[in-house]
Design a protein around this motif. Structure first.
Motif: not given
Length: 279
Positions: A100-108
Motif C-alpha cells: 500500500i505504501r508503494e502504490i503508484d510509486s513507479a508512476k510518481i
C-alpha cells in the motif's frame, strides 16, 4: 521437506525419509498426547478408587476422565489452528501494508524525473530570456532605436517560448500533484478497509480474556479434583469432573470464536488485496 539435490544417494534418501518419519511421529505424539494427567500419586489413588467401586460408577468416572482429555486435545488443536492463521494474517497484512505504501510509486517517480528533466531542459532558455531582457534594457538606456527594435523582437520571441515552457512545467507539476493525491486517496481507502480489523482484534482480546477466566476456574477445580481423588470421594470426584468438563467446553467456545475472528481478519485482508489490484 524439499530435497534440492535429486541425485543424492539412495542411502541418504532413505536416511532423510526415516528422519522425516521420526519427526512427524514425534510431532504427532506431541499433538495428541493427553494434556490433562493426574500426578503419579493422584493417578494411583484414582485407579484404586475406580477398582473399589461398582462397574457402573467405575465406567462413569473413566468416561469423564477420557472426555476431559479429549476436550483438552481439541483445545490444543484449536490453539494450533489459531496460531497458524494468526501468523499467516500477520505476514499477509505486513506485506499488504508495505504494498500500500508503494502504490503508484513507479508512476510518481517517473513523473518526478520528468518534471526535473523538463526543468533542467528549460534552464538555458530561461537564462537566455533574462540575458535578452538585460540587453534590451541597456539598449533602451543608450536610446539605440535600431538595437532596441531588434532586441525587442528577440525578447518577444523568447518570451513566447518561455511561456510555453512554463506551461509545460506547470502541466507536468499538476500531473505529478494529481498522481500523488490519487495515490494518497487509494492508500487511505485501503487502510480504512484494514482498520476494520481493529474491532475484530478487540473481540479476539475479549474472547482470550474469557478463555483465561475459564482456564483459571479449570485450574482451581483441578485442585479440588485432586483432593477428592486422594480422599477417595467418588461423588466429589464425579462432580469435580463435571465442572472441569463444563469449564473446558466454555474454553473451546472461546477458541472457536477466536478462530472465526481470525478468519474474518483474513477475509478483510483478502478483500483489501482484491481492491488494490483493481486500481
Amino acid at each position: 521437506m524439499r530435497i534440492r539435490n535429486r541425485r543424492m544417494s539412495m542411502g541418504m534418501t532413505i536416511g532423510m525419509a526415516g528422519l522425516a518419519f521420526l519427526l512427524s511421529l514425534n510431532l504427532s505424539m506431541t499433538a495428541f498426547a493427553a494434556p490433562f494427567e493426574f500426578t503419579p500419586t493422584a493417578k494411583k489413588a484414582f485407579d484404586k478408587m475406580v477398582s473399589a467401586v461398582s462397574s457402573s460408577v467405575s465406567a462413569s468416572l473413566k468416561k469423564q476422565y477420557a472426555e476431559l482429555q479429549t476436550l483438552q486435545r481439541q483445545d490444543l488443536d484449536w490453539d494450533s489452528k489459531i496460531n497458524a492463521l494468526h501468523f499467516k494474517n500477520e505476514e499477509n497484512e505486513g506485506k499488504l501494508r508495505k504494498a500500500i505504501r508503494e502504490i503508484d510509486s513507479a508512476k510518481i517517480k517517473a513523473l518526478e524525473n520528468a518534471a526535473a528533466s523538463l526543468k533542467k531542459q528549460h534552464e538555458p532558455l530561461f537564462k537566455l530570456y533574462e540575458t535578452q531582457k538585460t540587453q534590451l534594457s541597456l539598449a533602451r538606456s543608450f536610446k539605440n532605436k535600431n538595437l532596441t527594435s531588434a532586441l525587442s523582437v528577440q525578447v518577444e520571441m523568447t518570451k513566447a517560448a518561455v511561456q510555453a515552457a512554463k506551461k509545460k512545467q506547470s502541466d507536468k507539476s499538476a500531473e505529478l500533484k494529481k498522481a500523488k493525491s490519487d495515490a494518497n486517496a487509494k492508500m487511505k481507502q485501503l487502510r480504512r478497509m484494514l482498520d476494520e480489523n481493529d474491532a475484530t482484534e478487540s473481540k479476539i482480546k475479549a474472547a482470550k480474556a474469557a478463555a483465561g477466566t475459564y482456564k483459571k476456574m479449570f485450574a482451581t477445580e483441578g485442585k479440588v479434583l485432586g483432593g477428592a481423588v486422594r480422599g477417595g470421594d467418588t461423588n466429589g470426584t464425579a462432580a469435580s469432573f463435571t465442572r472441569m468438563i463444563a469449564h473446558q467446553r466454555q474454553i473451546l467456545v472461546q477458541k472457536y470464536l477466536i478462530h472465526s475472528y481470525e478468519e474474518r481478519i483474513a477475509g478483510a485482508i483478502a478483500k483489501t488485496e482484491t481492491k488494490m489490484r483493481s486500481f
